[in-house]
Design a protein around this motif. Structure first.
Motif, PDB file in Angstrom:
ATOM      1  N   GLU A   1     -14.847  -4.388   7.564  1.00 36.04           N
ATOM      2  CA  GLU A   1     -15.461  -3.392   6.679  1.00 36.04           C
ATOM      3  C   GLU A   1     -14.519  -2.204   6.446  1.00 36.04           C
ATOM      4  OE1 GLU A   1     -19.456  -2.277   7.776  1.00 36.04           O
ATOM      5  OE2 GLU A   1     -19.418  -0.514   6.476  1.00 36.04           O
ATOM      6  N   VAL A   2     -13.882  -1.761   7.524  1.00 38.23           N
ATOM      7  CA  VAL A   2     -12.934  -0.635   7.417  1.00 38.23           C
ATOM      8  C   VAL A   2     -11.769  -1.019   6.494  1.00 38.23           C
ATOM      9  CG1 VAL A   2     -11.142   0.552   8.793  1.00 38.23           C
ATOM     10  CG2 VAL A   2     -13.529   0.559   9.548  1.00 38.23           C
ATOM     11  N   ASN A   3     -11.318  -2.249   6.611  1.00 38.39           N
ATOM     12  CA  ASN A   3     -10.204  -2.702   5.771  1.00 38.39           C
ATOM     13  C   ASN A   3     -10.579  -2.719   4.292  1.00 38.39           C
ATOM     14  OD1 ASN A   3      -7.563  -3.744   5.395  1.00 38.39           O
ATOM     15  ND2 ASN A   3      -8.416  -5.801   5.168  1.00 38.39           N
ATOM     16  N   GLU A   4     -11.798  -3.180   4.015  1.00 41.00           N
ATOM     17  CA  GLU A   4     -12.266  -3.182   2.621  1.00 41.00           C
ATOM     18  C   GLU A   4     -12.319  -1.770   2.061  1.00 41.00           C
ATOM     19  OE1 GLU A   4     -16.016  -5.065   1.581  1.00 41.00           O
ATOM     20  OE2 GLU A   4     -15.345  -6.871   2.627  1.00 41.00           O
TER      21      GLU A   4
ATOM     22  N   HIS B   1      -8.289   5.462   7.723  1.00 44.02           N
ATOM     23  CA  HIS B   1      -8.646   4.043   7.756  1.00 44.02           C
ATOM     24  C   HIS B   1      -7.488   3.162   8.185  1.00 44.02           C
ATOM     25  CE1 HIS B   1     -12.296   5.531   6.199  1.00 44.02           C
ATOM     26  NE2 HIS B   1     -12.836   4.332   6.288  1.00 44.02           N
TER      27      HIS B   1
ATOM     28  N   PHE C   1     -10.723   0.896   3.173  1.00 40.19           N
ATOM     29  CA  PHE C   1      -9.329   1.383   3.138  1.00 40.19           C
ATOM     30  C   PHE C   1      -8.744   1.115   1.738  1.00 40.19           C
ATOM     31  CE2 PHE C   1      -4.979  -0.030   5.094  1.00 40.19           C
ATOM     32  CZ  PHE C   1      -4.441   1.241   4.982  1.00 40.19           C
TER      33      PHE C   1
ATOM     34  N   HIS D   1      -8.715  -3.311  15.946  1.00 38.52           N
ATOM     35  CA  HIS D   1      -8.049  -4.535  16.410  1.00 38.52           C
ATOM     36  C   HIS D   1      -7.716  -4.433  17.898  1.00 38.52           C
ATOM     37  CE1 HIS D   1      -7.412  -5.860  12.252  1.00 38.52           C
ATOM     38  NE2 HIS D   1      -7.173  -7.041  12.771  1.00 38.52           N
TER      39      HIS D   1
ATOM     40  N   PHE E   1      -8.347   0.891  11.384  1.00 39.49           N
ATOM     41  CA  PHE E   1      -8.181  -0.560  11.265  1.00 39.49           C
ATOM     42  C   PHE E   1      -7.395  -1.102  12.466  1.00 39.49           C
ATOM     43  CE2 PHE E   1      -5.496  -4.072   9.481  1.00 39.49           C
ATOM     44  CZ  PHE E   1      -6.507  -4.981   9.247  1.00 39.49           C
ATOM     45  N   THR E   2      -6.313  -0.421  12.798  1.00 37.78           N
ATOM     46  CA  THR E   2      -5.480  -0.842  13.923  1.00 37.78           C
ATOM     47  C   THR E   2      -6.213  -0.663  15.251  1.00 37.78           C
ATOM     48  OG1 THR E   2      -3.490  -0.284  12.696  1.00 37.78           O
ATOM     49  CG2 THR E   2      -3.275  -0.400  15.089  1.00 37.78           C
TER      50      THR E   2
ATOM     51  N   TYR F   1     -13.664  -3.995  11.712  1.00 35.78           N
ATOM     52  CA  TYR F   1     -12.345  -3.817  11.094  1.00 35.78           C
ATOM     53  C   TYR F   1     -12.299  -4.463   9.715  1.00 35.78           C
ATOM     54  CZ  TYR F   1     -10.223  -8.303  12.889  1.00 35.78           C
ATOM     55  OH  TYR F   1      -9.923  -9.604  13.179  1.00 35.78           O
TER      56      TYR F   1
ATOM     57  N   GLU G   1     -14.524  -7.119  15.189  1.00 37.42           N
ATOM     58  CA  GLU G   1     -13.948  -7.858  14.048  1.00 37.42           C
ATOM     59  C   GLU G   1     -14.719  -7.536  12.765  1.00 37.42           C
ATOM     60  OE1 GLU G   1     -13.238 -12.026  14.654  1.00 37.42           O
ATOM     61  OE2 GLU G   1     -13.052 -12.411  12.517  1.00 37.42           O
TER      62      GLU G   1
END
Ligand SMILES: [Fe+2]
Length: 148
Positions: A49-52, A17, A54, A25, A21-22, A47, A44
């Motif tokens: 959702e992926v960040n959450e 993740h 992560f 972006h 995430f990167t 990323y 956007e």
């Protein structure tokens, strides 16, 4: 022992993740063409959702006594998916195809995690993984339809 396998697998999901995430972006910034507005927004959303997730994976790992990777070098070393430098234009459709490939890898990872969580009788992690897999599979359906 069963739990150690689950912890290691969760940690690999953390690493994946970090990279995903990167990479999302990168797509968000560099997408070009007539579908710019649609894909710029979609990347956007993804990323986010992926960040959450992560963070959820890392904090679940801490909760069950693990130690999440926390450096970019560790993410790259242990991620299931690979990144690529943006040194020449990537067609928008190719970005979506890349994402479909990455999400398929992710679904396989999530399935393995569901099995490991089941073996470890960790219902909470299993539930988390199943919920997220449901969402990624839905994105896969939409992205595949986008590609026609
Ligand atoms: Fe932005």
């Amino acid at each position: 022992m069963v739990t150690n396998n689950l912890k290691q697998h969760l940690n690999e999901l953390v690493a994946t993740h970090g990279v995903l995430f990167t990479k999302l972006h990168q797509h968000h910034w560099y997408v070009k063409g007539p579908n710019f507005f649609v894909l710029h927004e979609k990347f956007e959303e993804l990323y986010g959702e992926v960040n959450e997730q992560f963070d959820e994976f890392a904090e679940r790992l801490l909760t069950i006594g693990g130690q999440p990777y926390s450096t970019l070098a560790e993410y790259i070393e242990h991620s299931s998916i690979e990144e690529a430098a943006y040194d020449s234009a990537i067609p928008a459709e190719e970005m979506v195809k890349t994402l479909v490939r990455d999400f398929n890898i992710l679904v396989n990872d999530l399935e393995k995690g569901i099995d490991l969580a089941g073996e470890a009788s960790d219902d909470i992690t299993e539930d988390m993984l199943i919920g997220y897999k449901t969402s990624i599979e839905k994105h896969l359906w939409m992205l595949t339809y986008y590609l026609g």
